[in-house]
Design a protein around this motif. Structure first.
Motif, PDB file in Angstrom:
ATOM      1  N   VAL A   6      -7.872   0.476   6.100  1.00 33.16           N
ATOM      2  CA  VAL A   6      -6.807  -0.081   5.257  1.00 33.16           C
ATOM      3  C   VAL A   6      -5.551  -0.341   6.083  1.00 33.16           C
ATOM      4  O   VAL A   6      -4.771  -1.248   5.783  1.00 33.16           O
ATOM      5  CB  VAL A   6      -6.498   0.882   4.086  1.00 33.16           C
ATOM      6  CG1 VAL A   6      -5.321   0.375   3.249  1.00 33.16           C
ATOM      7  CG2 VAL A   6      -7.728   1.066   3.208  1.00 33.16           C
ATOM      8  N   LEU A  38       1.204   4.094  -2.950  1.00 39.37           N
ATOM      9  CA  LEU A  38       0.926   5.493  -2.637  1.00 39.37           C
ATOM     10  C   LEU A  38       2.079   6.390  -3.066  1.00 39.37           C
ATOM     11  O   LEU A  38       1.874   7.400  -3.756  1.00 39.37           O
ATOM     12  CB  LEU A  38       0.668   5.658  -1.138  1.00 39.37           C
ATOM     13  CG  LEU A  38       0.567   7.101  -0.641  1.00 39.37           C
ATOM     14  CD1 LEU A  38      -0.653   7.795  -1.229  1.00 39.37           C
ATOM     15  CD2 LEU A  38       0.548   7.151   0.887  1.00 39.37           C
ATOM     16  N   PHE A  70      -8.891   2.504  -0.555  1.00 33.36           N
ATOM     17  CA  PHE A  70      -7.678   3.175  -1.035  1.00 33.36           C
ATOM     18  C   PHE A  70      -7.871   3.542  -2.503  1.00 33.36           C
ATOM     19  O   PHE A  70      -7.961   2.673  -3.358  1.00 33.36           O
ATOM     20  CB  PHE A  70      -6.462   2.262  -0.865  1.00 33.36           C
ATOM     21  CG  PHE A  70      -5.155   2.815  -1.390  1.00 33.36           C
ATOM     22  CD1 PHE A  70      -4.976   4.158  -1.669  1.00 33.36           C
ATOM     23  CD2 PHE A  70      -4.072   1.958  -1.614  1.00 33.36           C
ATOM     24  CE1 PHE A  70      -3.777   4.660  -2.148  1.00 33.36           C
ATOM     25  CE2 PHE A  70      -2.868   2.444  -2.096  1.00 33.36           C
ATOM     26  CZ  PHE A  70      -2.720   3.798  -2.365  1.00 33.36           C
ATOM     27  N   THR A  71      -7.963   4.844  -2.764  1.00 35.39           N
ATOM     28  CA  THR A  71      -8.124   5.312  -4.134  1.00 35.39           C
ATOM     29  C   THR A  71      -7.057   6.339  -4.486  1.00 35.39           C
ATOM     30  O   THR A  71      -6.594   7.099  -3.629  1.00 35.39           O
ATOM     31  CB  THR A  71      -9.507   5.969  -4.364  1.00 35.39           C
ATOM     32  OG1 THR A  71      -9.667   7.068  -3.451  1.00 35.39           O
ATOM     33  CG2 THR A  71     -10.629   4.966  -4.191  1.00 35.39           C
ATOM     34  N   VAL A  99       0.839  -1.199   0.000  1.00 33.42           N
ATOM     35  CA  VAL A  99       0.000   0.000   0.000  1.00 33.42           C
ATOM     36  C   VAL A  99       0.873   1.248   0.000  1.00 33.42           C
ATOM     37  O   VAL A  99       0.657   2.191  -0.780  1.00 33.42           O
ATOM     38  CB  VAL A  99      -0.945   0.007   1.218  1.00 33.42           C
ATOM     39  CG1 VAL A  99      -1.633   1.364   1.374  1.00 33.42           C
ATOM     40  CG2 VAL A  99      -1.977  -1.092   1.093  1.00 33.42           C
ATOM     41  N   ALA A 149      -5.015  11.439  -3.201  1.00 32.07           N
ATOM     42  CA  ALA A 149      -4.914  10.110  -2.591  1.00 32.07           C
ATOM     43  C   ALA A 149      -5.766  10.070  -1.329  1.00 32.07           C
ATOM     44  O   ALA A 149      -5.734  11.011  -0.520  1.00 32.07           O
ATOM     45  CB  ALA A 149      -3.468   9.784  -2.252  1.00 32.07           C
ATOM     46  N   ASN A 150      -6.517   8.993  -1.166  1.00 32.67           N
ATOM     47  CA  ASN A 150      -7.340   8.792   0.028  1.00 32.67           C
ATOM     48  C   ASN A 150      -7.160   7.360   0.525  1.00 32.67           C
ATOM     49  O   ASN A 150      -7.389   6.406  -0.235  1.00 32.67           O
ATOM     50  CB  ASN A 150      -8.820   9.040  -0.277  1.00 32.67           C
ATOM     51  CG  ASN A 150      -9.149  10.508  -0.462  1.00 32.67           C
ATOM     52  OD1 ASN A 150      -9.179  11.268   0.504  1.00 32.67           O
ATOM     53  ND2 ASN A 150      -9.375  10.909  -1.695  1.00 32.67           N
ATOM     54  N   ILE A 151      -6.759   7.238   1.775  1.00 27.07           N
ATOM     55  CA  ILE A 151      -6.626   5.918   2.402  1.00 27.07           C
ATOM     56  C   ILE A 151      -7.427   5.934   3.693  1.00 27.07           C
ATOM     57  O   ILE A 151      -7.112   6.678   4.630  1.00 27.07           O
ATOM     58  CB  ILE A 151      -5.160   5.559   2.686  1.00 27.07           C
ATOM     59  CG1 ILE A 151      -4.313   5.639   1.405  1.00 27.07           C
ATOM     60  CG2 ILE A 151      -5.072   4.164   3.291  1.00 27.07           C
ATOM     61  CD1 ILE A 151      -2.846   5.289   1.623  1.00 27.07           C
ATOM     62  N   GLU A 152      -8.472   5.145   3.751  1.00 23.14           N
ATOM     63  CA  GLU A 152      -9.344   5.114   4.913  1.00 23.14           C
ATOM     64  C   GLU A 152      -8.687   4.332   6.056  1.00 23.14           C
ATOM     65  O   GLU A 152      -7.821   3.472   5.820  1.00 23.14           O
ATOM     66  CB  GLU A 152     -10.691   4.498   4.537  1.00 23.14           C
ATOM     67  CG  GLU A 152     -11.450   5.315   3.505  1.00 23.14           C
ATOM     68  CD  GLU A 152     -12.747   4.661   3.075  1.00 23.14           C
ATOM     69  OE1 GLU A 152     -13.190   3.694   3.750  1.00 23.14           O
ATOM     70  OE2 GLU A 152     -13.329   5.103   2.060  1.00 23.14           O
TER      71      GLU A 152
END
Length: 245
Positions: free
Chosen positions: A56, A15, A232-233, A11, A50-53
Motif C-alpha cells: 500500500v 487511518l 488496507f483494512t 490512506v 488497523a492493518n496496512i500491508e
C-alpha cells in the motif's frame, strides 16, 4: 530505531480518523508484514485493529525486525488534515521523533514511550456465526435514519437476510437487507443490540462505496471489517449493549 515510508495522504488520513474516533494515542508496529495497530477505547466498549500491508505504501523500509512507536493521534491527525488527499507523505521515524513531510510542509512530532501507553488488547477469540458482506452506503443509510430517534439498534439475521431495528418513544424503524440484496450472506441466525453512537462513528470513516463485512452472534460483540482498499483494512469490535431475547 529507524523506519521510513511514503504513503498517500488519503490512506494516512483514513487511518488516523479510524483510530481517533476511539483513542487519542496508540502503539504502531512496523514490521516486514507492514503496519499493525490495535487499541481499545477508554470505556472498554470497542476495539480497533488497523492493518496496512507494505504494497500500500509507495516506499517502505525498516532497519529492524520490528519498530514499535507510541503516537499522539490527536496531534498528528490535526496536522495531517491539512494535506490534500492525493499528496504523497514522507514519514521518517528516528529515535524519539516522527517526521512528516508533504509538498513543502514539514512537521516533527515527539513520540510517546510505548510502555507509557495502554497495552494492546488481545483479539477476541469468539465464534460469530452470521456473516454478511455489503456496501457501506446501504447500511449507513439505515443507520442514519435510526439515529434520528434512537440510541441503539438491534441487528438480527435469519435465513432471509439481515434486519436492523430501532425503537424510539413513539417511532420505530426497520430496515431489511435481503439475501439477494447483499454481496454475501451465509444464512446463519444471530441477534444482538448495540449502541448507535459507536456504529455511526465507525461508518463515518470509510468511503460509501467501500465494502464492510459484519460478523454477528447472539448477544455477542459485533465484528466489522472495512476494506478501505486492497491491503488496507480497519476492523472494529463493539460490545453488545444488553441481552435481547
Amino acid at each position: 530505531m529507524r523506519a521510513t515510508c511514503v504513503v498517500n495522504a488519503g490512506v494516512l488520513k483514513t487511518l488516523l480518523k479510524g483510530l481517533n474516533i476511539l483513542v487519542s494515542e496508540s502503539r504502531w508496529r512496523f514490521s516486514e508484514s507492514g503496519l499493525q495497530i490495535r487499541a481499545v477505547d477508554p470505556a472498554n466498549v470497542s476495539m480497533v485493529i488497523a492493518n496496512i500491508e507494505p504494497h500500500v505504501f509507495d516506499a517502505y523500509q525498516i532497519n529492524e525486525k520490528e519498530v514499535i512507536i507510541g503516537v499522539d493521534i490527536d496531534r498528528l491527525f490535526d496536522f495531517v488534515k491539512s494535506f490534500r488527499k492525493d499528496d504523497l507523505v514522507d514519514i521518517t521515524i528516528l529515535d524519539s521523533k516522527i517526521n512528516i513531510k508533504a509538498r513543502s510542509i514539514e512537521y516533527s512530532l515527539s513520540l510517546i514511550d510505548p510502555s507509557a501507553i495502554r497495552r494492546e488488547p488481545k483479539i477476541p477469540e469468539i465464534e460469530l456465526p452470521a456473516k454478511i458482506v455489503m456496501t457501506v452506503e446501504n447500511f449507513k443509510q439505515a443507520l442514519n435514519a435510526a439515529n434520528k430517534f434512537s440510541d441503539y439498534v438491534i441487528l438480527e439475521t435469519s435465513d432471509s437476510g439481515l434486519k436492523l431495528q430501532a425503537d424510539g418513544d413513539i417511532d420505530k424503524i426497520t430496515a431489511y437487507f435481503r439475501d439477494s440484496e447483499v454481496i454475501e450472506f451465509n444464512g446463519a441466525k444471530a441477534k444482538s443490540m448495540f449502541g448507535i453512537d459507536y456504529l455511526m462513528q465507525f461508518f463515518s470513516v470509510p468511503d460509501k462505496n467501500s465494502v464492510v463485512t459484519l460478523r454477528l452472534g447472539d448477544n455477542y460483540p459485533l465484528h466489522l471489517t472495512f476494506e478501505i482498499q486492497d491491503g488496507f483494512t480497519l476492523e472494529y469490535f463493539q460490545a453488545p449493549r444488553i441481552e435481547v431475547e
